[in-house]
Design a protein around this motif. Structure first.
Motif, PDB file in Angstrom:
ATOM      1  N   ARG A  42      -3.797 -12.193  -7.181  1.00 25.60           N
ATOM      2  CA  ARG A  42      -2.622 -11.794  -6.687  1.00 25.60           C
ATOM      3  C   ARG A  42      -2.562 -10.163  -7.203  1.00 25.60           C
ATOM      4  NH1 ARG A  42      -3.133 -16.191  -4.852  1.00 25.60           N
ATOM      5  NH2 ARG A  42      -4.417 -14.610  -3.815  1.00 25.60           N
ATOM      6  N   MET A  43      -2.744  -9.880  -8.491  1.00 29.29           N
ATOM      7  CA  MET A  43      -2.841  -8.356  -8.893  1.00 29.29           C
ATOM      8  C   MET A  43      -3.694  -7.653  -7.901  1.00 29.29           C
ATOM      9  SD  MET A  43      -2.867  -8.631 -12.874  1.00 29.29           S
ATOM     10  CE  MET A  43      -1.383  -9.387 -13.833  1.00 29.29           C
ATOM     11  N   ILE A  44      -4.990  -8.134  -7.792  1.00 35.33           N
ATOM     12  CA  ILE A  44      -5.864  -7.249  -6.893  1.00 35.33           C
ATOM     13  C   ILE A  44      -5.083  -6.894  -5.486  1.00 35.33           C
ATOM     14  CG2 ILE A  44      -8.174  -7.421  -5.818  1.00 35.33           C
ATOM     15  CD1 ILE A  44      -9.083  -9.026  -8.118  1.00 35.33           C
ATOM     16  N   GLU A  45      -4.606  -7.844  -5.031  1.00 33.18           N
ATOM     17  CA  GLU A  45      -3.931  -7.742  -3.765  1.00 33.18           C
ATOM     18  C   GLU A  45      -2.907  -6.628  -3.714  1.00 33.18           C
ATOM     19  OE1 GLU A  45      -4.525 -12.284  -1.982  1.00 33.18           O
ATOM     20  OE2 GLU A  45      -2.715 -11.771  -2.768  1.00 33.18           O
ATOM     21  N   ASN A  46      -2.107  -6.892  -4.758  1.00 31.41           N
ATOM     22  CA  ASN A  46      -1.141  -5.910  -5.072  1.00 31.41           C
ATOM     23  C   ASN A  46      -1.311  -4.485  -5.120  1.00 31.41           C
ATOM     24  OD1 ASN A  46       0.615  -7.957  -4.399  1.00 31.41           O
ATOM     25  ND2 ASN A  46       1.466  -8.159  -6.607  1.00 31.41           N
ATOM     26  N   VAL A  47      -2.343  -4.264  -5.984  1.00 32.09           N
ATOM     27  CA  VAL A  47      -3.034  -3.017  -6.073  1.00 32.09           C
ATOM     28  C   VAL A  47      -3.409  -2.243  -4.844  1.00 32.09           C
ATOM     29  CG1 VAL A  47      -4.623  -1.516  -7.437  1.00 32.09           C
ATOM     30  CG2 VAL A  47      -3.292  -3.312  -8.762  1.00 32.09           C
ATOM     31  N   SER A  48      -4.529  -3.212  -4.304  1.00 30.89           N
ATOM     32  CA  SER A  48      -4.726  -2.808  -2.910  1.00 30.89           C
ATOM     33  C   SER A  48      -3.886  -2.378  -1.932  1.00 30.89           C
ATOM     34  CB  SER A  48      -5.778  -3.749  -2.137  1.00 30.89           C
ATOM     35  OG  SER A  48      -6.392  -3.709  -1.101  1.00 30.89           O
ATOM     36  N   PHE A  49      -2.885  -3.138  -1.956  1.00 25.26           N
ATOM     37  CA  PHE A  49      -1.774  -2.814  -1.053  1.00 25.26           C
ATOM     38  C   PHE A  49      -1.063  -1.557  -1.197  1.00 25.26           C
ATOM     39  CE2 PHE A  49       2.821  -2.728  -0.260  1.00 25.26           C
ATOM     40  CZ  PHE A  49       2.965  -3.180   1.056  1.00 25.26           C
ATOM     41  N   ARG A  50      -0.917  -1.459  -2.813  1.00 23.88           N
ATOM     42  CA  ARG A  50       0.057  -0.046  -2.853  1.00 23.88           C
ATOM     43  C   ARG A  50      -0.907   1.034  -2.780  1.00 23.88           C
ATOM     44  NH1 ARG A  50       4.619  -1.468  -5.167  1.00 23.88           N
ATOM     45  NH2 ARG A  50       4.868  -3.583  -6.261  1.00 23.88           N
ATOM     46  N   GLN A  51      -2.474   0.902  -3.075  1.00 24.11           N
ATOM     47  CA  GLN A  51      -3.486   2.144  -2.369  1.00 24.11           C
ATOM     48  C   GLN A  51      -3.339   2.265  -1.258  1.00 24.11           C
ATOM     49  OE1 GLN A  51      -4.894   3.691  -4.694  1.00 24.11           O
ATOM     50  NE2 GLN A  51      -6.349   4.803  -3.348  1.00 24.11           N
TER      51      GLN A  51
END
Length: 644
Positions: free
Chosen positions: A204-213
């Motif tokens: 989920r952290m990977i998804e959220n960082v990817s989303f914000r990027q």
């Protein structure tokens, strides 16, 4: 219902397990039993066989990692974070793509045992290849899970215990999965529960960082249950356009808001989810300066909402202007100053919004997808979705479901909520069919019928779905020759070829100089020496604009004092002078060669010492992982896969 039916019910599955796996001392849950069923009945695998091992060659792996470079650069941080917590306890950490190919690994000190088990970069763990396993089954079921010992389909994988979580992008499409695997664990499956929760958290952290990027230049919302700080994985992230419509979300948001299959989160207005619109959000939050306490519209649950406004003030004050993507150039820029392309752009503008299909042809790397996106952005459908499907990149067994979709329960292993195909996802917007020449013949027939009837019938659907899409196709192949050899349907060609757009190869363009300057401007205030510019102008560019863009990115990374000289260019552009005569090497040039040889030697030594752990070597040298990959490519250093 017959056990051989794709929709086998639980009682049939119980009988299937008893008939086919009587020697196993476990009673698998329904998800595992369905995977065993697929492994036997669909994939025709033998549990006592070895499975057909698929490992990418060095060249295939290098290209695969290049294609997933953005995903790797973000997901690699999560891999490193998870590895710090579980590798010392004897777990291997793996990152895969959406097809089950391992892109990165972190292994314990006894790494030989893990590589012998197939836990290596480049190995494919797709369920159709090795049956029930952590990576393949998590991708097939789209669920986080632990596959423990005898739950694996192949007897040869019984020593593995794998805790895996899928990773989704901001359109709710699978990007891959994160996996923590241990060998020969003596404890029960329940002992892996905390490991699974860690894996889910980092996924989920990977998804959220990817989303914000991805949406760093867009207005975004963070929605959390009021006062709930126990589960960070439930934070919902939403990206909005200037009209307050949702253009992207993280997986937690899709899970929360799309429980009703009829509700499509993407394209919905924010006031369909919250009791306020985008203007009220801006006003009540003081432009994002403070959080809001609101209640959901569906079930009146209290939530905390935080608004993030991009740094550029122009976006905040121009919400009613048409959206402009900073990532994709418009038609005017793509047309450049080449007369042939400018004429094509003028013709394109005349057919916009006339319901005329467009067929883009040209060599690989000439910018076919860029033109398709620009056409979409310039049309009245710009507010709708742009959905791309690469017909050459998806296995033939999957392309039908990817294109047409299915309804829940239509076959064994199907998502309970069903899956919208690309055609249905593109409704109201644009469907881009890249490499259309690689579409299988039987799907060409179905696509032709869909385009003629303007409706689709997903597998398991009771009624057809009306279709309203702009179709743009692209290919680098000679479709006329394929029609002559009966490899492509002539009637489909005429249906797709409403307006042809032929993109010239880079070597044929008259505006190469201007194009070089335009691409170089993306890398700041850099300049080219006359010699370097001449090399770029004289190169044949078989990879066209994509190759030129990659070349300039590489040169920009090596530039000193904002200047790109010949020595900064990739090796293939340094091999000879423009005239074809061998360059006379100065003493400084010979010194540069010696320094490069030393750098390559030190880099190889560090990689071997760290057992090819890219992140660890990058940390040792104090450089980014992407820089290290560039260095490896420059010196021809390839990570060995010695097992298979």
């Amino acid at each position: 219902m017959s056990i051989h039916s794709p929709g086998a019910c639980p009682s049939d599955l119980t009988a299937f397990v008893a008939d086919h796996f009587p020697e196993r001392s476990i009673h698998p849950d329904e998800q595992i039993a369905r995977s065993w069923y697929r492994s036997v009945m669909q994939h025709r695998l033998d549990p006592h066989g070895q499975g057909e091992k698929h490992v990418l060659t060095a060249d295939e792996l290098r290209e695969h990692q290049r294609l997933h470079q953005d995903y790797l650069s973000i997901a690699g941080q999560g891999v490193t974070g998870l590895a710090k917590r579980v590798v010392p306890a004897g777990f291997a950490v793996l990152l895969s793509d959406e097809h089950g190919v391992t892109l990165e690994t972190r292994l314990p000190l006894q790494y030989d045992l893990y590589t012998q088990a197939g836990l290596i970069v480049g190995a494919c763990w797709d369920e159709s290849t090795v049956g029930t396993n952590g990576i393949g089954t998590a991708l097939a079921s789209r669920q986080a899970m632990t596959i423990h010992h005898q739950e694996h389909f192949l007897v040869s994988n019984f020593r593995l215990s794998c805790s895996v979580a899928p990773i989704y992008d901001a359109q709710n499409l699978l990007r891959g999965c994160l996996n923590a695997t241990c060998l020969n664990s003596a404890g029960p499956k329940e002992a892996q529960y905390l490991t699974l929760q860690l894996v889910i958290m980092y996924a989920r952290m990977i998804e959220n960082v990817s989303f914000r990027q991805r949406y760093r230049d867009r207005m975004t919302l963070s929605v959390k249950s009021h006062g709930d700080i126990s589960d960070l994985a439930n934070e919902q992230l939403l990206a909005l356009d200037e009209q307050g419509r949702i253009i992207g979300a993280n997986h937690a948001a899709f899970v929360s808001y799309q429980q009703d299959q009829q509700f499509d989160l993407l394209g919905s207005r924010i006031d369909q989810l919250l009791p306020v619109g985008v203007d009220e959000l801006l006003s009540q939050s003081n432009g994002g300066a403070r959080s809001l306490n609101l209640r959901t519209l569906q079930d009146d649950v209290p939530i905390g909402v935080s608004l993030c406004i991009p740094a550029s003030p122009s976006r905040t004050h121009a919400r009613h202007q048409p959206p402009v993507s900073s990532q994709h150039p418009n038609l005017q820029r793509l047309g450049g100053q080449d007369p042939r392309l400018q004429e094509g752009v003028q013709r394109l503008r005349k057919v916009l919004d006339k319901d005329i299909p467009i067929l883009i042809t040209g060599e690989t790397g000439t910018g076919k997808e860029a033109f398709a996106r620009a056409i979409h952005q310039a049309s009245a459908r710009a507010r709708g979705p742009f959905v791309a499907l690469n017909c050459a990149a998806i296995p033939e067994s999957l392309i039908e479901s990817e294109l047409f979709g299915y309804r829940g329960g239509s076959f064994t292993g199907a998502n309970k909520k069903g899956m919208k195909g690309k055609l249905e996802q593109a409704n109201g917007g644009t469907l881009f069919l890249d490499e259309i020449g690689d579409m299988p013949a039987h799907l060409q027939t179905r696509l032709l019928r869909v385009l003629a009837e303007r409706e689709i019938s997903p597998l398991g659907a009771d009624t057809p779905v009306p279709l309203d899409v702009q179709v743009i196709s692209a290919t680098h192949q000679d479709l006329a020759q394929m029609i002559a050899s009966k490899a492509f349907r002539e009637d489909l060609f005429y249906r797709l070829n409403g307006m042809p757009l032929a993109l010239p190869a880079l070597r044929e363009r008259s505006d190469r100089n201007t194009l070089i300057d335009s691409l170089l401007s993306n890398h700041g205030q850099l300049r080219l020496t006359d010699a370097a510019r001449q090399r770029l102008l004289d190169h044949p560019w078989p990879g066209n604009i994509r190759q030129l863009s990659s070349c300039l990115r590489y040169a920009a990374a090596l530039a000193e004092d904002c200047c790109i000289d010949v020595d900064c260019l990739p090796t293939e552009l340094q091999a000879s002078s423009p005239s074809g005569e061998e360059s006379v090497r100065s003493p400084e040039g010979r010194l540069a060669d010696r320094l490069e040889n030393d750098e390559a030697r030190h880099l190889r030594a560090a990689l071997r010492e760290q057992r090819w752990n890219i992140s660890a070597v990058a940390e040792t040298f104090g450089v980014a992982r992407s820089t290290l990959y560039r260095k490896m490519k420059k010196y021809g250093i390839v990570q060995p896969n010695e097992l298979f």
